[in-house]
Write an enzyme that holds these catalytic residues in place. Structure first.
Site, PDB file in Angstrom:
ATOM      1  N   LYS A 120      15.329 -30.720   6.690  1.00  0.00           N
ATOM      2  CA  LYS A 120      14.207 -29.735   5.866  1.00  0.00           C
ATOM      3  C   LYS A 120      13.724 -28.631   6.887  1.00  0.00           C
ATOM      4  O   LYS A 120      13.360 -28.643   8.293  1.00  0.00           O
ATOM      5  CB  LYS A 120      12.468 -30.453   5.673  1.00  0.00           C
TER       6      LYS A 120
HETATM    7  N1  GLU Z   1      13.922 -27.691  -2.442  1.00  0.00           N
HETATM    8  C1  GLU Z   1      14.452 -28.147  -3.014  1.00  0.00           C
HETATM    9  C2  GLU Z   1      14.680 -30.276  -2.783  1.00  0.00           C
HETATM   10  O1  GLU Z   1      13.190 -30.465  -2.392  1.00  0.00           O
HETATM   11  C3  GLU Z   1      15.651 -27.907  -2.846  1.00  0.00           C
HETATM   12  C4  GLU Z   1      17.112 -28.627  -1.477  1.00  0.00           C
HETATM   13  C5  GLU Z   1      17.938 -27.912  -2.398  1.00  0.00           C
HETATM   14  O2  GLU Z   1      19.340 -27.753  -2.904  1.00  0.00           O
HETATM   15  O3  GLU Z   1      19.418 -28.030  -0.761  1.00  0.00           O
HETATM   16  O4  GLU Z   1      15.133 -30.688  -3.342  1.00  0.00           O
END
Ligand code: GLU
Length: 430
Positions: A120
């Site tokens: 993240k």
């Molecule tokens: N931000 C989204 C999540 O928390 C998508 C992450 C992604 O597609 O890599 O799942």
């Protein structure tokens, strides 16, 4: 000489009144690890992020002054494959939050059987106070600072809170410029024309709708007799609300940062969407009785979808919730202290790491399509998403039944067990 007043531009560390998100995640991890009888070394390995990167992002503002932002990327784990996870732009981004969200991505990908680890990232900034040009500069400098980390086989970002496909396009472009070739698979959630996937934008909401229906089936609730309240009317909340309505459910409550609206007869969602397009927020929307965000969560309904942000259902309001099912569209909307209260009340909670995993699942489809250079129809994307969401829901449900625990702990057990077994098989390189 650099004028002194420049220092006042530095974003202050946010003061937050909430549970520490990393500890909140760890409390669930601990319960699952105990039930799995995880050996101490593996426990230590899986709890520790493999990399935590903090970068400084200096930007020349429109008047020439320099403002310095702080950016983060945490790679929690890469045992199952390249790390995957969104990037958020928000004034209250912290390293601890990134650590929790990165770990959730590891568990999410493991539950969905996607060959990715978890990561993240984020930049501490308030995008509502920045121009497009400033956001572009922040994005490009952030990407350039992370060049050694990113890559289709290393770490693949995606959109998250306050980031969108335009920002993903800038990440792709900056990375590609440095690599001297166009590399679409370095990021997902891109515009269609740049190697994005059909269905990616709606994927989190669509997946959330699919597991809500699966939970309703287990609870004996028929869509036509089901009332729904959705907190948050951004991409995830509004898509889930629209799709559940399409399935026959009645959406009686919605909200956004400006507050909530309740209408026993059902909210006209199309009108709400049009209202938001014209007014930016739901403030002044006349399609329902106005309620506060706190009241919204306590409204009488069968299904509650918290799709806004972290720490919304806490030990203070959990006992007042009337829904039979909670389906967590957001990441971390329920604090660890609220979990046992909800369980005691018999509320079926579909945990975030399953409920909102539709987004990363279609991100995986996008990455696959970019790499093979062949793009799927929307029908194929949605059909495969449905198959995977249903299979994972059933696996979590069966695991929870087997261990006699909540769906959340069932989901953690499933994920941790998978990552731990893969770790064992790969072994420790020294
Ligand atoms: N931000 C989204 C999540 O928390 C998508 C992450 C992604 O597609 O890599 O799942």
């Amino acid at each position: 000489m650099i004028p002194l007043q420049n220092s006042v531009y530095k974003e202050p560390a946010p003061i937050v009144d909430r549970e520490n998100p990393f500890e909140s995640m760890m409390q669930r991890f601990d319960v699952a690890a105990h039930l799995l009888n995880l050996e101490p070394g593996v426990y230590e390995y899986l709890k520790t992020p493999v990399k935590q990167i903090v970068v400084s992002i200096p930007i020349a503002m429109d008047n020439g002054e320099i403002k310095v932002f702080e950016g983060y990327r945490v790679i929690h784990n890469d045992i199952l494959g390249p790390s995957k996870g969104g990037i958020r732009y928000s004034p209250d981004v912290t390293l601890d939050e990134m650590k929790a969200l990165a770990a959730w991505m590891t568990w999410k990908c493991a539950i969905m059987n996607i060959p990715f680890g978890g990561a993240k990232g984020g930049v501490r900034c308030d995008p509502s106070k920045l121009t497009m040009l400033q956001i572009e500069k922040i994005t490009r400098r952030y990407t350039a600072n992370l060049l050694e980390i990113l890559g289709p086989d290393r770490d693949v970002p995606a959109p998250d809170m306050n980031t969108n496909e335009q920002i993903m396009a800038w990440i792709m472009d900056t990375y590609s410029m440095h690599m001297k070739r166009t590399e679409t698979a370095v990021v997902t959630g891109k515009p269609l024309i740049l190697g994005g996937s059909l269905g990616r934008k709606e994927a989190t909401g669509r997946g959330c709708m699919m597991v809500t229906l699966a939970a309703m089936e287990r609870a004996g609730l028929k869509p036509k007799e089901t009332t729904v309240v959705v907190q948050g009317f951004g991409n995830v909340g509004s898509t889930t609300a629209m799709l559940l309505k399409e399935q026959g459910c009645k959406v009686v409550g919605i909200s956004d940062i400006a507050g909530g609206y309740y209408n026993k007869k059902g909210i006209d969602l199309q009108r709400a969407l049009e209202w938001i397009t014209g007014n930016k927020t739901l403030a002044g929307f006349s399609g329902g009785e106005s309620v506060s965000n706190e009241e919204l969560l306590e409204l009488p309904c069968d299904v509650l979808v918290p799709a806004a942000k972290e720490d919304q259902i806490t030990r203070r309001n959990a006992a007042k919730i009337k829904a039979k099912i909670i389906c967590e569209g957001a990441n971390g909307p329920t604090t660890a202290k609220a979990d046992p209260i909800l369980q005691e009340m018999g509320i079926l909670v579909v945990p975030d790491i399953l409920a909102n995993a539709g987004g990363v699942t279609v991100s995986y489809f996008e990455w696959v399509q970019d790499r093979i250079g062949y793009f799927w129809s929307l029908e194929r994307v949605n059909r495969r998403l449905e198959r995977m969401m249903k299979a994972s829901f059933d696996a979590v449900y069966e695991n929870a039944t087997r261990y006699n625990v909540s769906l959340r702990i069932g989901a953690y057990i499933l994920a941790i067990d998978k990552v731990a077994k893969t770790l064992k098989m790969r072994g420790i390189y020294a």
